[in-house]
Design a protein around this motif. Structure first.
Motif, mmCIF file in Angstrom:
data_model
loop_
_atom_site.group_PDB
_atom_site.id
_atom_site.type_symbol
_atom_site.label_atom_id
_atom_site.label_comp_id
_atom_site.label_asym_id
_atom_site.label_seq_id
_atom_site.Cartn_x
_atom_site.Cartn_y
_atom_site.Cartn_z
ATOM 1 N N ALA A 87 0.812 -1.218 0.000
ATOM 2 C CA ALA A 87 0.000 0.000 0.000
ATOM 3 C C ALA A 87 0.847 1.269 0.000
ATOM 4 C CB ALA A 87 -0.945 0.004 1.199
ATOM 5 N N SER A 88 2.080 1.182 0.485
ATOM 6 C CA SER A 88 2.937 2.369 0.525
ATOM 7 C C SER A 88 3.308 2.854 -0.868
ATOM 8 C CB SER A 88 4.213 2.064 1.321
ATOM 9 O OG SER A 88 5.035 1.129 0.646
ATOM 10 N N LEU A 89 3.110 2.006 -1.874
ATOM 11 C CA LEU A 89 3.479 2.353 -3.245
ATOM 12 C C LEU A 89 2.283 2.726 -4.120
ATOM 13 C CD1 LEU A 89 6.043 -0.527 -3.782
ATOM 14 C CD2 LEU A 89 6.573 1.870 -3.377
ATOM 15 N N THR A 90 1.088 2.790 -3.526
ATOM 16 C CA THR A 90 -0.114 3.057 -4.306
ATOM 17 C C THR A 90 -0.039 4.388 -5.044
ATOM 18 O OG1 THR A 90 -1.465 1.752 -2.779
ATOM 19 C CG2 THR A 90 -2.616 3.283 -4.219
ATOM 20 N N GLY A 91 0.353 5.448 -4.334
ATOM 21 C CA GLY A 91 0.445 6.759 -4.958
ATOM 22 C C GLY A 91 1.440 6.790 -6.098
ATOM 23 N N LEU A 92 2.579 6.154 -5.908
ATOM 24 C CA LEU A 92 3.605 6.105 -6.950
ATOM 25 C C LEU A 92 3.106 5.317 -8.158
ATOM 26 C CD1 LEU A 92 6.560 6.745 -7.769
ATOM 27 C CD2 LEU A 92 7.195 4.552 -6.737
ATOM 28 N N ALA A 93 2.454 4.190 -7.909
ATOM 29 C CA ALA A 93 1.985 3.328 -9.005
ATOM 30 C C ALA A 93 1.028 4.059 -9.938
ATOM 31 C CB ALA A 93 1.316 2.081 -8.435
ATOM 32 N N GLU A 94 0.224 4.948 -9.382
ATOM 33 C CA GLU A 94 -0.758 5.674 -10.191
ATOM 34 C C GLU A 94 -0.119 6.671 -11.152
ATOM 35 O OE1 GLU A 94 -3.174 7.421 -7.201
ATOM 36 O OE2 GLU A 94 -4.346 5.590 -6.816
ATOM 37 N N LEU A 95 1.140 6.993 -10.958
ATOM 38 C CA LEU A 95 1.812 8.006 -11.768
ATOM 39 C C LEU A 95 2.543 7.440 -12.974
ATOM 40 C CD1 LEU A 95 3.258 10.121 -8.817
ATOM 41 C CD2 LEU A 95 1.287 10.688 -10.244
ATOM 42 N N PHE A 96 2.602 6.131 -13.081
ATOM 43 C CA PHE A 96 3.284 5.519 -14.219
ATOM 44 C C PHE A 96 2.397 5.574 -15.460
ATOM 45 C CE2 PHE A 96 5.817 3.629 -10.840
ATOM 46 C CZ PHE A 96 7.093 3.641 -11.387
ATOM 47 N N PRO A 97 3.020 5.577 -16.634
ATOM 48 C CA PRO A 97 2.224 5.508 -17.872
ATOM 49 C C PRO A 97 1.511 4.165 -17.968
ATOM 50 C CG PRO A 97 4.567 5.276 -18.358
ATOM 51 C CD PRO A 97 4.469 5.677 -16.917
ATOM 52 N N ASP A 98 0.528 4.072 -18.837
ATOM 53 C CA ASP A 98 -0.302 2.881 -18.936
ATOM 54 C C ASP A 98 0.481 1.611 -19.255
ATOM 55 O OD1 ASP A 98 -2.497 4.389 -18.369
ATOM 56 O OD2 ASP A 98 -3.176 4.587 -20.441
ATOM 57 N N GLU A 99 1.627 1.752 -19.907
ATOM 58 C CA GLU A 99 2.380 0.564 -20.294
ATOM 59 C C GLU A 99 3.123 -0.095 -19.125
ATOM 60 O OE1 GLU A 99 5.589 1.592 -23.101
ATOM 61 O OE2 GLU A 99 5.086 3.678 -22.674
ATOM 62 N N VAL A 100 3.118 0.533 -17.949
ATOM 63 C CA VAL A 100 3.801 -0.032 -16.781
ATOM 64 C C VAL A 100 2.779 -0.562 -15.788
ATOM 65 C CG1 VAL A 100 5.396 0.386 -14.876
ATOM 66 C CG2 VAL A 100 5.714 1.577 -17.057
ATOM 67 N N GLU A 101 2.952 -1.807 -15.413
ATOM 68 C CA GLU A 101 2.085 -2.476 -14.435
ATOM 69 C C GLU A 101 2.912 -2.728 -13.177
ATOM 70 O OE1 GLU A 101 0.110 -6.914 -14.126
ATOM 71 O OE2 GLU A 101 0.392 -5.998 -16.096
ATOM 72 N N VAL A 102 2.532 -2.125 -12.057
ATOM 73 C CA VAL A 102 3.321 -2.193 -10.822
ATOM 74 C C VAL A 102 2.811 -3.300 -9.908
ATOM 75 C CG1 VAL A 102 4.144 -0.931 -8.803
ATOM 76 C CG2 VAL A 102 3.830 0.277 -10.979
ATOM 77 N N TRP A 103 3.738 -4.153 -9.476
ATOM 78 C CA TRP A 103 3.475 -5.164 -8.461
ATOM 79 C C TRP A 103 4.451 -4.921 -7.315
ATOM 80 C CZ3 TRP A 103 0.780 -10.240 -9.064
ATOM 81 C CH2 TRP A 103 -0.102 -10.239 -10.146
ATOM 82 N N ALA A 104 4.070 -5.307 -6.108
ATOM 83 C CA ALA A 104 4.945 -5.093 -4.951
ATOM 84 C C ALA A 104 5.121 -6.387 -4.171
ATOM 85 C CB ALA A 104 4.368 -4.017 -4.035
ATOM 86 N N VAL A 105 6.285 -6.509 -3.550
ATOM 87 C CA VAL A 105 6.530 -7.661 -2.696
ATOM 88 C C VAL A 105 5.582 -7.587 -1.500
ATOM 89 C CG1 VAL A 105 8.370 -6.529 -1.355
ATOM 90 C CG2 VAL A 105 8.331 -9.031 -1.564
ATOM 91 N N ASN A 106 5.019 -8.732 -1.141
ATOM 92 C CA ASN A 106 3.975 -8.810 -0.112
ATOM 93 C C ASN A 106 4.525 -9.629 1.062
ATOM 94 O OD1 ASN A 106 1.369 -8.668 1.059
ATOM 95 N ND2 ASN A 106 0.790 -10.630 0.136
#
Length: 271
Positions: free
Chosen positions: A31-50
């Motif tokens: 969840a700490s990366l949610t704000g950052l993930a929203e700023l990437f262009p559409d071609e980037v899909e962000v996943w995070a270690v859980n």
């Protein structure tokens, strides 16, 4: 270790051209990366270690064995990662991302001489998996010279937090919310405990190119410590300076996302 997923999607995007697997700073979760993930262009899909011990896995005990954690994460990526993909480690997460990248190279070594494809390029049908197209590390010195807080995990709670805040080991918003400390402390203490136990083992340079992201006003990492990452890759090091202090994702998330996107080959972005 568990049946819970080791990597989870961040944000709403599911079909990007390239997948970015992110490793956040100590004590943090996806969840700490949610704000950052929203700023990437559409071609980037962000996943995070859980990781266990935080957020959706709060009821589970945090991981304490770094080698075992690295192995399980690398094997999970080897089995499930959708290519092309890159790895991004933020602050102390940079060490975990680096170790996972190295373990991936050990588990699936390239079939011939190092000749990795261009950023964001998928392997041809029938080829062996190419591994990550790039390793990006933010606000962290090279693993063979980084200064680790070896006494921090053993301190009593009040002194643990005093030292952590004084050294800038957590973002300001975390430091200010004292009510959350009992919830956050087990994961933070476990993460810093794994860092404290790390001993660098010299190994051949990785076939994966490395990008170093750092703040121009970050006094916690020396220029030499950042340049030291060039010893960890057979490819030319990319150094990207951002107008920030240590906490890039908190201070300049839009610029950080743009620089990462450019480094992994997004043609629609110029940082």
């Amino acid at each position: 270790m568990t049946s819970s997923p080791w990597f989870v999607p961040v944000g709403e995007r599911r079909e990007g051209r390239i997948r970015l697997y992110a490793f956040p700073n100590a004590g943090s979760g996806p969840a700490s990366l949610t704000g950052l993930a929203e700023l990437f262009p559409d071609e980037v899909e962000v996943w995070a270690v859980n990781l266990p011990g935080r957020q959706a896995r709060l009821a589970e005990p945090p991981a304490e064995d770094l080698d075992a954690l690295v192995d399980v994460l690398a094997r999970d990526l080897l089995a499930t990662a959708r290519e092309p993909y890159a790895l991004f480690g933020y602050c102390s997460g940079a060490l975990l991302a680096y170790l996972v990248c190295r373990r991936l190279a050990e588990l699936a070594p390239p079939p011939g001489p190092v000749a990795s494809p261009g950023p964001g390029t998928a392997p041809e049908p029938g080829q062996a998996p190419a591994g990550p197209v790039r390793l990006l590390v933010g606000s962290f010195a090279a693993p063979d010279v980084t200064l680790l807080l070896r006494r921090l995990p053993s301190l009593p709670s009040w002194l643990f937090w005093d030292q952590l805040i004084e050294l800038g080991g957590v973002p300001a918003e975390v430091a200010e919310r004292e009510v959350l400390r009992p919830i956050l402390e087990p994961a933070l203490r476990a993460d810093f405990g794994m860092l404290a136990g790390y001993r660098h083992r010299p190994a051949p340079p990785l076939p994966t190119p490395i990008t170093v992201l750092y703040g121009s006003r970050d006094g916690s990492v020396s220029r030499g410590g950042l340049l030291g990452w060039r010893r960890q890759s057979a490819r030319r090091l990319s150094m990207r300076e951002l107008d920030a202090s240590h906490w890039l994702a908190e201070e300049v998330p839009d610029l950080l996302a743009a620089v990462i996107a450019e480094e992994i080959g997004c043609v629609s972005v110029t940082a």
